[in-house]
Design a protein around this motif. Structure first.
Motif, short mmCIF file in Angstrom:
data_model
loop_
_atom_site.label_atom_id
_atom_site.label_comp_id
_atom_site.label_asym_id
_atom_site.label_seq_id
_atom_site.Cartn_x
_atom_site.Cartn_y
_atom_site.Cartn_z
N MET A 1 32.45 30.15 43.36
CA MET A 1 33.67 30.26 42.36
C MET A 1 34.24 31.64 42.58
SD MET A 1 33.13 28.02 39.01
CE MET A 1 31.26 27.92 39.24
N GLN A 2 35.57 31.85 42.90
CA GLN A 2 36.09 33.09 43.25
C GLN A 2 36.97 33.46 41.73
OE1 GLN A 2 38.77 33.29 46.31
NE2 GLN A 2 38.40 35.53 46.65
N LYS A 3 36.60 34.68 41.25
CA LYS A 3 37.32 35.05 39.98
C LYS A 3 38.91 35.41 40.25
CE LYS A 3 34.53 37.11 36.41
NZ LYS A 3 34.43 38.21 35.71
N VAL A 4 39.69 34.91 39.34
CA VAL A 4 40.92 35.10 39.43
C VAL A 4 41.48 35.98 38.31
CG1 VAL A 4 43.34 34.07 39.17
CG2 VAL A 4 41.50 32.60 40.16
N LEU A 5 42.19 37.18 38.90
CA LEU A 5 42.43 38.19 37.87
C LEU A 5 43.96 38.53 37.39
CD1 LEU A 5 40.24 41.08 39.45
CD2 LEU A 5 39.90 39.30 37.90
N SER A 6 44.17 38.82 36.11
CA SER A 6 45.61 38.93 35.79
C SER A 6 46.06 40.17 36.49
CB SER A 6 45.67 38.86 34.41
OG SER A 6 44.91 40.35 33.88
N ALA A 7 47.22 40.69 36.35
CA ALA A 7 47.75 41.94 36.72
C ALA A 7 47.30 42.88 36.17
CB ALA A 7 49.54 41.69 36.61
N GLU A 8 46.87 42.93 34.99
CA GLU A 8 46.39 44.10 34.16
C GLU A 8 44.93 44.20 34.62
OE1 GLU A 8 45.35 45.52 29.45
OE2 GLU A 8 46.73 43.54 29.82
N GLU A 9 44.05 43.18 34.81
CA GLU A 9 42.81 43.13 35.28
C GLU A 9 42.56 43.95 36.62
OE1 GLU A 9 40.76 39.55 32.61
OE2 GLU A 9 41.96 39.26 34.70
N MET A 10 43.72 43.35 37.51
CA MET A 10 43.66 43.91 38.86
C MET A 10 43.95 45.61 38.78
SD MET A 10 43.23 42.92 41.95
CE MET A 10 42.19 44.40 42.32
N ARG A 11 44.76 45.99 37.82
CA ARG A 11 45.17 47.32 37.81
C ARG A 11 44.00 48.29 37.35
NH1 ARG A 11 50.55 45.25 36.27
NH2 ARG A 11 49.94 45.18 34.13
N GLU A 12 43.19 47.74 36.26
CA GLU A 12 42.12 48.17 35.73
C GLU A 12 40.94 48.23 36.98
OE1 GLU A 12 39.64 49.99 32.81
OE2 GLU A 12 41.74 49.97 33.23
N VAL A 13 40.89 47.28 37.85
CA VAL A 13 39.97 47.48 38.73
C VAL A 13 40.14 48.50 39.80
CG1 VAL A 13 38.96 46.11 40.88
CG2 VAL A 13 39.25 44.80 38.52
N ASP A 14 41.61 48.46 40.03
CA ASP A 14 41.94 49.68 41.11
C ASP A 14 41.77 50.90 40.60
OD1 ASP A 14 42.87 47.68 42.92
OD2 ASP A 14 44.97 47.76 42.28
N ARG A 15 41.98 50.94 39.16
CA ARG A 15 41.63 52.29 38.65
C ARG A 15 40.32 52.81 38.51
NH1 ARG A 15 40.15 54.62 33.90
NH2 ARG A 15 39.61 52.36 32.82
N LEU A 16 39.48 51.92 38.33
CA LEU A 16 37.99 52.24 38.33
C LEU A 16 37.49 52.47 39.60
CD1 LEU A 16 36.77 49.56 35.38
CD2 LEU A 16 36.82 51.98 35.39
N THR A 17 38.17 51.68 40.69
CA THR A 17 37.78 52.18 41.71
C THR A 17 37.92 53.49 42.39
OG1 THR A 17 38.18 49.59 42.57
CG2 THR A 17 38.06 51.48 44.37
N THR A 18 39.03 54.10 41.93
CA THR A 18 39.19 55.47 42.26
C THR A 18 38.57 56.38 41.27
OG1 THR A 18 41.65 54.88 43.06
CG2 THR A 18 41.24 57.25 42.13
N GLU A 19 38.41 56.05 39.94
CA GLU A 19 37.83 56.81 39.06
C GLU A 19 36.30 57.11 39.19
OE1 GLU A 19 39.11 56.52 35.22
OE2 GLU A 19 41.45 57.02 35.66
#
Length: 543
Positions: A1-19
């Protein structure tokens, strides 16, 4: 099963990827563009050299993805026109960097061949629209996951123009959306209707709700999820409880339930189907036959005595059919309770409801008392659901209840006629499954499967050809067969239901390809179950 992320969850993932990992955001944008380019190149035959593209860009990061994609396609030999709805000087950050690159290329005095041209405009006139139809692909990178309002009329008209031309012309450009079709609210399955209608959507890292939930899913076309280098653990750590079922889920289940040299009928799972009536014996037949083909070792059917011969004559000869006490109208009677309970002693899973008829009080009492005294996982469908509405029972981990309502049955379970409660289907099924501690399979356009712990899985298989009489009975039989095998082999019941619904939908898709949606029957779906098993078992996951 593949997780489905909300827009806010996706932004947080992108932020943590960088930080957390030091991966620059502009590199993620570059990776996204390369991923989209690979998909588009494959769709267009393996090369974009000599082909022409139109890329529509907004001023945000989705537009930045489009700008980076334009440069990549151009370096691979394609002619690319980029329309930025705005001015480069009004863009920011990573998007600005990519727009400035293509502006510098576009502003050269003698454009080369292939060419890359940037147009900064607020709208596109009629002459421009006509030129677009000669492109090999039109790529939508106007809005990304941050849109929460309806788009303006100019874009609505442009998108509608593309949609109409697609229907009218024998050949037309491939329509591609980057991340999500522009005009959709990323977090909604039922929102804005005037979006770009893509043939293909390339989303990144994880699908968003609007990529997978009906009816917005219809704007996506084929959905492909591309990795852009985001660490997998960041996706897993999100709190999202929304998932998309995948072929690998069914593959893994089939692998865990595979036949071995020691397999025999009792080890493969035994099913009892309590179904049918004098007027609706076909429902019992469809459920029993699909359960038989699902891989279970033994199938028994309990049906009213006057329906027994008719059911036995039409079920596969391997199924056993027992006649039980009935009412004057040929429906199962409360007097049958003890004899049917005795039959459950030789079962690993029970399905009840198909064609039973719940009009008589004695039948309703039978259903209520039978469910209350269950000692096995039980699938409730059709008249079993109606007899138990409004629903006030509580499931258990030891003896799970699996409910399979369609929209009307769901309203009756809730005890309401207010269809507004159906608008947020994900929240509805999650709350119901939690409250009653059941597994809920909510049938409709894109079946939803909810677990007592709050997980909701969107099933991507199936089609509108399944919306005919008998297909619910076929699904119940498949579920019963899978669940009986799971109970016998100690496989997780929720994962089993996800695999069963996915496989049943795939069989429906195969039937639609072979016979057409107009002509396909519930019995065709059962026959195509064999091909669905073969397709899954021979998939790319096979080692």
């Amino acid at each position: 099963m593949q997780k489905v992320l909300s827009a806010e969850e996706m932004r947080e993932v992108d932020r943590l990827t960088t930080e957390k990992y030091g991966i620059p955001s502009i590199l993620l944008m570059e990776n996204a563009a390369h991923a989209a380019a690979r998909v588009i190149t494959e769709k267009l035959g393996g090369s974009v050299a000599g082909k022409s593209f139109l890329i529509l860009c907004g001023k945000g990061n989705n537009g930045g993805d489009g700008a980076a994609l334009a440069r990549i396609l151009w370096t691979q030999g394609a002619d690319v026109d980029v329309y930025l709805f705005g001015q480069v000087e009004h863009t920011k950050g990573d998007a600005r960097a990519n727009f400035e690159i293509i502006k510098n290329i576009s502003d050269r005095e003698y454009p080369s061949s292939p060419y890359l041209l940037l147009y900064e405009a607020e709208e596109i006139d009629g002459n421009g629209k006509a030129q677009f139809l000669r492109k090999d692909a039109i790529i939508d990178a106007v809005f990304g996951t941050g849109l929460t309002r309806p788009i303006d009329e100019k874009l609505i008209n442009l998108f509608y123009f593309f949609e109409c031309q697609k229907k009218l012309r024998e050949t037309s450009p491939l329509l591609v959306s980057i991340d999500i079709p522009s005009g959709l609210n990323a977090d909604s399955g039922h929102d804005f209707s005037n979006s770009f209608k893509a043939d293909l959507t390339v989303t990144f890292t994880a699908p968003k709700p609007a990529n997978v939930l009906a009816p917005n899913v219809n704007a996506n076309g084929e959905l492909l999820n591309a990795s852009i280098g985001t660490p997998y653990e960041l996706i897993e750590e999100t709190k999202s409880q929304l998932f998309l079922a995948e072929e690998v889920d069914a593959f893994d289940w089939l692998k865990r339930s595979k036949f071995t040299s020691s397999s025999y009928k009792n080890s493969r799972g035994r099913v009892l189907i309590v179904a049918g009536s004098r007027k609706m014996g076909g429902a019992a037949v469809l459920a029993a036959n699909s359960a038989m083909v699902s891989g279970a070792g033994l199938i028994r059917v309990a049906t009213p005595e006057s329906a027994r011969d008719g059911v036995a004559a039409r079920t596969l000869p391997e199924a056993l059919v027992a006649g039980v006490a009935e009412t004057e109208d040929g429906a199962i009677s409360h007097d049958a309770l003890e004899e049917v309970l005795e039959l459950t002693e030789k079962a690993d899973a029970v399905a009840i409801g198909s064609g039973l008829s719940s009009e008589e009080e004695t039948t309703k009492r039978f259903i209520r008392d039978f469910v209350a005294r269950r000692k096995h996982p039980m699938i409730l469908d059709a008249d079993a659901l109606n007899a138990l509405s409004p629903f006030d029972l509580k499931g258990s981990d030891e003896y799970p209840l699996i409910l399979t309502p369609h929209q009307g049955e769901m309203l009756r379970l809730l005890g309401t006629e207010d269809k507004e409660v159906l608008k947020d289907r994900v929240r509805l099924v999650r709350d119901f499954a939690r409250q009653h501690h059941v597994v809920l399979v909510f049938k409709g356009e894109r079946n939803l499967i909810a677990a007592p712990d709050g997980r909701v899985v969107v099933n991507p298989t199936g089609n509108s050809g399944l919306g005919k009489a008998g297909n619910g009975d076929t699904l119940v039989g498949i579920l019963a067969g899978f669940v009986a095998q799971a109970a016998a082999m100690k496989i997780d019941i929720f994962e089993t239901v996800v695999a069963a619904v996915y496989t049943a939908g795939l069989a429906g898709d195969i039937a639609a390809e072979k016979y057409g949606k107009r002509s396909m029957l519930a019995s065709d779906v059962r026959e195509c179950l064999r091909e669905a098993f073969e397709k899954i078992q021979n998939s790319k996951f096979k080692t």
